[in-house]
Design an enzyme around this catalytic site. Structure first.
Site, PDB file in Angstrom:
ATOM      1  N   HIS A 134      82.810  51.586   4.726  1.00 19.90           N
ATOM      2  CA  HIS A 134      83.324  51.974   6.048  1.00 19.90           C
ATOM      3  C   HIS A 134      82.779  53.326   6.522  1.00 19.90           C
ATOM      4  O   HIS A 134      82.870  53.661   7.700  1.00 19.90           O
ATOM      5  CB  HIS A 134      84.860  51.908   6.108  1.00 19.90           C
ATOM      6  CG  HIS A 134      85.588  53.026   5.427  1.00 19.90           C
ATOM      7  ND1 HIS A 134      86.302  52.841   4.263  1.00 19.90           N
ATOM      8  CD2 HIS A 134      85.750  54.328   5.739  1.00 19.90           C
ATOM      9  CE1 HIS A 134      86.871  53.983   3.906  1.00 19.90           C
ATOM     10  NE2 HIS A 134      86.544  54.913   4.792  1.00 19.90           N
ATOM     11  N   ASP A 177      84.299  47.378  -0.097  1.00 18.18           N
ATOM     12  CA  ASP A 177      84.197  48.650   0.630  1.00 18.18           C
ATOM     13  C   ASP A 177      83.255  49.630  -0.075  1.00 18.18           C
ATOM     14  O   ASP A 177      83.549  50.819  -0.181  1.00 18.18           O
ATOM     15  CB  ASP A 177      85.575  49.280   0.841  1.00 18.18           C
ATOM     16  CG  ASP A 177      85.539  50.363   1.932  1.00 18.18           C
ATOM     17  OD1 ASP A 177      84.581  50.368   2.724  1.00 18.18           O
ATOM     18  OD2 ASP A 177      86.456  51.202   1.978  1.00 18.18           O
ATOM     19  N   SER A 230      86.518  59.823   1.924  1.00 15.64           N
ATOM     20  CA  SER A 230      86.095  58.463   1.613  1.00 15.64           C
ATOM     21  C   SER A 230      84.695  58.431   1.030  1.00 15.64           C
ATOM     22  O   SER A 230      83.761  58.980   1.617  1.00 15.64           O
ATOM     23  CB  SER A 230      86.114  57.596   2.875  1.00 15.64           C
ATOM     24  OG  SER A 230      87.417  57.422   3.320  1.00 15.64           O
TER      25      SER A 230
END
Length: 317
Positions: free
Chosen positions: A59, A92, A173
């Site tokens: 992402h 992811d 992230s």
């Protein structure tokens, strides 16, 4: 009269950081952590190879999948153009390659299989563009089924996550979660929808999630070698059973589940030694294993079948 302002300042700290301290872990890990910049946002990543392979979250780079610019910034401030080598939306994860670099310090990968609840961990990344931020905490829970787009995510993106109270915020992230030996045990995936804007993100509330390195290592190897990933599959579509467990709604013809004798209407209550209380828990449990592994499924209260898990290529849209 005593006055603190009149006292001589203490001698400066000298000597190296104590063995096993957060300070020592930070010194070891920071040089291997990068900021991954795309137009409209940034995340984190860490170096897999001295010639510039970097592991991050899908992402983080998804918006650049159509050919948008990606830059990788090192802790020393140097910045390099990068390209996507491969990405896997279902787990992811993505691997990018910084161009024209060599001799980069490489992260050391650990094992997530032997993590224990309460164990101390350190997270490193670039929350809110604050490059090279180090936070610490503990492993709060293990095997936590979490959707990679928050609750908007689908079952296709369920992660078998490590939960930690180390502060993880937007921008963390893709950065590493490390043990006190400085080995990467997870990839921080501050779970939020890639569609929502960074500015609307809340801050850390002491609940962060990371993808276990044991699963990520296999996917990263596939992505870096072939540009594509495979995912482990059982071959069922499932919903939540009213009494707990995963209700089998459909069995894929020719699948691992069909070969093991799983039928529509069965309720799967255990996967190996792991209790299954929801459909997401089953998906997370399957994802935590590798294709070809043999696992015992418990159906209902006491029926058991052995299944050899299958695999399928991951589609990237």
């Amino acid at each position: 009269m005593a006055n603190a302002l009149n006292q001589a300042p203490p001698a400066q700290q000298t000597g190296s950081a104590p063995e096993g301290s957060i300070e020592q872990v930070a010194q070891k890990v920071l040089p291997t952590v990068v900021q991954v910049q795309v137009s409209g946002g940034a995340g984190s990543g860490f170096v897999l190879s001295s010639d510039g392979l970097v592991l991050t979250n899908n992402h983080v780079v998804e918006s650049a999948a159509g050919g948008g610019p990606i830059k990788v910034q090192l802790q020393d401030g140097r910045s390099f153009d990068a390209r996507i080598v491969g990405r896997d939306p279902s787990s992811d994860l993505a691997v990018v390659k910084a161009e024209d670099v060599r001799d980069l310090p490489v992260a050391e990968l650990g094992n997530s299989g032997d993590l224990r609840i309460g164990q101390q961990v350190v997270a490193v990344g670039s929350p809110f563009d604050l490059n090279g931020t180090v936070t610490s905490g503990i492993v709060s829970s293990l095997n936590r089924p979490v959707r990679a787009g928050g609750e908007q995510g689908t079952q296709a993106t369920v992660l078998n996550a490590i939960q930690t109270d180390a502060a993880i915020n937007p921008g963390n992230s893709g950065g590493p979660l490390v043990n006190m030996r400085g080995q990467v045990v997870g990839i921080n995936s501050a779970i939020y929808s890639p569609n929502s804007s960074q500015s609307s993100q809340g801050g850390s509330v002491g609940i962060g999630f990371a993808i276990p390195i044991d699963q990520a290592r296999r996917t990263a190897k596939e992505l870096s070698e072939t540009g594509k990933a495979t995912q482990t599959v059982l071959g069922v579509s499932v919903g939540d059973s009213q009494d707990g467990g995963a209700l089998v709604r459909e069995v894929t013809p020719g699948s691992a589940a069909e070969a093991a004798g799983v039928r529509t209407g069965d309720v799967i209550t255990r996967f190996g030694d792991r209790p299954i209380d929801s459909s997401d828990a089953l998906v997370a449990a399957v994802r935590s294993r590798a294709p070809g592994e043999k696992v015992q499924l418990t159906i209902g209260d006491d029926q058991t079948v052995e299944v050899t898990l299958g695999s399928q290529p991951v589609e990237t849209r």
